[in-house]
Design a protein around this motif. Sequence first.
Motif, short mmCIF file in Angstrom:
data_model
loop_
_atom_site.label_atom_id
_atom_site.label_comp_id
_atom_site.label_asym_id
_atom_site.label_seq_id
_atom_site.Cartn_x
_atom_site.Cartn_y
_atom_site.Cartn_z
N PHE B 151 0.84 -1.07 -0.02
CA PHE B 151 0.16 0.06 -0.21
C PHE B 151 1.00 1.19 -0.01
CE2 PHE B 151 -2.48 -3.40 1.90
CZ PHE B 151 -3.81 -3.31 1.16
N ILE B 152 0.75 2.06 -0.76
CA ILE B 152 1.67 3.42 -1.08
C ILE B 152 0.47 4.49 -1.09
CG2 ILE B 152 3.37 4.58 -2.23
CD1 ILE B 152 4.21 2.10 -3.30
N ASN B 153 0.70 5.45 -0.40
CA ASN B 153 -0.19 6.73 -0.62
C ASN B 153 0.73 7.80 -1.49
OD1 ASN B 153 -1.42 9.35 -0.07
ND2 ASN B 153 -1.41 9.03 1.97
N PRO B 154 0.04 7.87 -2.77
CA PRO B 154 0.78 8.57 -3.81
C PRO B 154 1.02 9.95 -3.57
CG PRO B 154 -1.44 7.86 -4.39
CD PRO B 154 -1.21 7.26 -3.32
N ILE B 155 0.00 10.74 -2.57
CA ILE B 155 0.17 11.90 -2.12
C ILE B 155 1.18 12.17 -1.23
CG2 ILE B 155 -1.19 13.88 -1.48
CD1 ILE B 155 -3.75 12.38 -2.60
N ARG B 156 1.20 11.33 -0.29
CA ARG B 156 2.32 11.80 0.83
C ARG B 156 3.50 11.13 0.40
NH1 ARG B 156 0.72 14.12 5.18
NH2 ARG B 156 -1.40 14.07 5.62
N GLU B 157 3.64 10.07 -0.17
CA GLU B 157 4.87 8.96 -0.34
C GLU B 157 5.16 9.05 -1.79
OE1 GLU B 157 4.24 5.52 2.65
OE2 GLU B 157 2.62 5.89 1.37
N VAL B 158 5.53 10.39 -2.24
CA VAL B 158 5.77 10.67 -3.70
C VAL B 158 6.96 9.89 -4.28
CG1 VAL B 158 5.88 12.29 -5.48
CG2 VAL B 158 4.59 12.89 -3.57
N ALA B 161 6.33 6.15 -4.21
CA ALA B 161 5.35 5.89 -5.42
C ALA B 161 5.83 5.97 -6.72
CB ALA B 161 4.13 6.86 -5.28
N THR B 162 6.74 6.78 -6.81
CA THR B 162 7.66 6.95 -8.30
C THR B 162 8.48 5.82 -8.43
OG1 THR B 162 7.51 9.47 -8.04
CG2 THR B 162 8.70 8.69 -9.84
N THR B 163 9.08 5.29 -7.53
CA THR B 163 10.05 4.31 -7.65
C THR B 163 9.32 2.96 -7.92
OG1 THR B 163 11.39 5.35 -5.70
CG2 THR B 163 12.03 2.90 -6.56
N MET B 164 8.19 2.84 -7.18
CA MET B 164 7.23 1.59 -7.19
C MET B 164 6.60 1.80 -8.67
SD MET B 164 6.25 -1.28 -6.39
CE MET B 164 6.58 -1.46 -4.70
N ALA B 165 6.18 2.82 -9.42
CA ALA B 165 5.74 2.77 -10.52
C ALA B 165 6.73 2.34 -11.61
CB ALA B 165 5.16 4.25 -10.76
N ALA B 166 7.91 2.86 -11.31
CA ALA B 166 9.13 2.39 -12.29
C ALA B 166 9.42 1.01 -12.42
CB ALA B 166 10.42 3.37 -11.82
N GLY B 169 6.65 -0.76 -14.19
CA GLY B 169 6.66 -0.47 -15.70
C GLY B 169 5.50 0.57 -15.89
N ILE B 170 5.04 1.19 -15.14
CA ILE B 170 4.06 2.27 -15.49
C ILE B 170 4.41 3.51 -15.36
CG2 ILE B 170 2.13 0.70 -14.88
CD1 ILE B 170 1.71 2.23 -12.16
N THR B 171 3.56 4.45 -16.03
CA THR B 171 4.11 5.83 -16.04
C THR B 171 3.85 6.37 -14.61
OG1 THR B 171 2.01 6.48 -17.06
CG2 THR B 171 3.82 6.32 -18.48
N LYS B 172 2.82 7.29 -14.31
CA LYS B 172 2.66 7.93 -13.04
C LYS B 172 1.51 7.41 -12.32
CE LYS B 172 1.96 12.41 -11.41
NZ LYS B 172 1.24 13.75 -11.21
N PRO B 173 1.62 6.79 -11.37
CA PRO B 173 0.31 6.33 -10.68
C PRO B 173 -0.40 7.20 -10.27
CG PRO B 173 2.31 6.09 -9.09
CD PRO B 173 2.69 6.81 -10.35
N THR B 174 -1.88 6.83 -10.43
CA THR B 174 -3.01 7.90 -10.15
C THR B 174 -3.44 7.43 -8.77
OG1 THR B 174 -4.46 6.73 -11.48
CG2 THR B 174 -3.75 8.63 -12.52
N PRO B 175 -3.96 8.43 -7.96
CA PRO B 175 -4.33 8.09 -6.52
C PRO B 175 -5.74 7.25 -7.03
CG PRO B 175 -4.29 10.58 -6.73
CD PRO B 175 -4.01 9.93 -8.20
#
Lengths: 262, 541
Positions: B151-158, B161-166, B169-175
Amino acid sequence: MATWAIYKRELKTYFQSPSTYIVIALIFLLMGMIFQNIMAEFSDLSMRSQQMGMWGQQQQAPNVTHMVIRGVFYVMFSLILFSIPLLSMRLLAEEKSRGTLEMIVTCPVGDWSLIMGKYLALVSVGVFMIILSSLFPLMVWYVGKPGSVPEWPIVGSLWIGLLLIFAAYSAFGLMASSMTENQMAAGVVTLIGLLLWNMMGDFQIEQFPQVNTILKEMSASQHTENFLTGVLALKDFVFYILSSFLFLFIASKTLDARRWRV
Amino acid sequence: MATNHTDSMLRKIFMVIPILGLVCLAVSIGIAIHDNQFTLVTYIGMAVGVLLFLTLFVKAEVANLKYYLNVFVYSALVFGICVVGYLFARQYKHQIDLTKQNLYSLDAKSKNFLHGLGKDVQIVFFTANPELFRDVEEMYGNESSHLKFKFINPIREVAEATTMAAKLGITKPTPNELVLKCGDKTKRMSVGELLQGNYENAMTNAILEVTAQGNTRIYFTTGHGELPLDAKTPTRRGEEPGPSLGMFKQLITPRGMECASLDLLAKGAVPDDATAVVIAAPTGDFSAPEIASLRAYLEKGGRLLVAIGPSIEQQRSEPYTRLAGLLGEYGIALPDDIILDMLAAQLGNAAKPIVGDMDPNHPITKDLVNTRYRATLTLARPVETTSVKDNRIQATELIRSSEQSFLWPTSEALKGERPTAPKESQLKAEPIGVAVSMEPPQVPGVDKIKSPKTFRLVVYGSGDLVYGALQNQLFARLMVNSMSWLTQREEALDIAPRCLPGTPIILDLGQQKVMFVFAVLLLPGLLFFGGVSYSLLRRRK
């Protein structure tokens, strides 16, 4: 044997004390009023869903177990919290203030026998309340039969949950009572302690989600949810049993220390 | 003398400790106010401060100290044992769901699928409210150790979230997004799908989609007026894409089924890699060589789905003779009639046949029996079972129309005559069959799902089911279940949402009064007056 003797004496004291009946009567008065309200609302909803069906519109009819039975027992789960301080505050504090505890301690009665006898007597009062609470599902069964009867396995889960919670709260009350001579202080400590134990899961420290998780796991209210939904989870059983044991252990240690305390 | 000296020293120390506690508490609060936030250090500082302050109530004597130490050490020890015991129990996650509908546990289909899961699946929730999905994590995590939840909070743990998205293999995770990854396959979906309606169907199918091997190939016949698999791309602006089986394809491809077109005349036979063949609402009959290919395929243990409506759709008088002949060999008769339904007519739906009873035991329909999905078919023909060519075949009538149905010959419809409502006596007492399935009977002790490829056939008397598969929930679920059953992929069967059955109780005035008297007056009154009188009497004695 000593436990049995203390248990009988304590149980007799409970059922000969008007305060016990007043507390239980008050709880059941509140539960009865809430049951009456929920039942009336349920009847209205049932009627509305039937009318909608007659007009060709689909509306899910309410479920009696989930709305009425769970509603009433949810209230009972909360009311137990307020009744325990009233029932448990005198257990050891009264013995201490009267000076009878010294007499008991000098008798060939172990601390655990004394603690267990008193604890089981209090739990028996809880069992009495749980038996009385079965009248609500029975009333629902009577008016709802044959098609709209309560789901008895869920009612069973609610009873088991009530018993475990009552046992854990009683152990807490006994522990508080063992720590002071003042009954009122024991009652207040029990009430505040139980409230905190229930509410600790709601404290949110945003920076530390791990702390939140620990607080949630330790909260008593967190472990009642499964019983309310009709799920028996091993972790909830273990939580309440171990909590009861821990509080009883602290109570016994507190008594034990009186022997060599200044 | 020595004890007295130690005691006086202790008293002095215990006078200083509460003051230190107060200082600690004040400093911690001061730091928190200065930094405008409470940190772990400030919380610990405050807790230590309170604990030190409480020593004010401790009687500072050596004996008492021993007592406090004794109680503390033992209590801490027992507390530790309790924590370990609880963590041990928590790890086992054993629970019994007592609800009649198993509302708080997974369906057997999901469980079987998850138990057989051989690959690791990473499931990442990008959400600010992880608590909403803890149940899902617990239920699925209990069934398979291959599922790794995060579980990642994409607003607080930016950054996280970016590392996990990479990593995913996705671009930018949306909330409020859920991403599943298994090997090279990634699936993104909204967490809202888990919150609304049937969370189990959504989650199990998402896992199925990323773990599917893709070795299930479904062929759709062409060349007889069937709709194409993919819509024709619009050539002009504003032009709508042509009709297609795209919606049907959309339903089954996420379940690991690949779709392909099949021109039987050109190929000469059903390809060896065919898991199943679908004949989706043809408007013309099949040629003799095509029928021979299909027959050969079925005799080898092939699987076939036929959705065939009344011939009125094609304005033909002698339709599907060869195809009907092939089905006849397997004990299925397709009388050239139209089913009309008086019940639908009364409800204002012309006389379109209503999907009535469904078989409660067949895997295709059993989960749909208790759902509240209802549907009418635009046009349907009866599908009947006759004497079976091979007595090793077991037929099941899957769907029937309502009891107020009647048959109207297509020949009369073709003449342009209007159907007249039949008399009560002419209405069929029994509902008319609209769908039939066929398979070899189950051998006791042999698991059908795991047994080798065997012949299976499903025939629907209407083309609506394949065309309207996405517009109508019931049709969609029937199609998914039919394809899953045909391809022997039980895990891909649609999972029915579990809802509470309605148990209405309407109280009359008398019952309400009795309830009030009993619950509010009698029970508490008896406890109060009875109990108090009893205890007073006992005291007097």
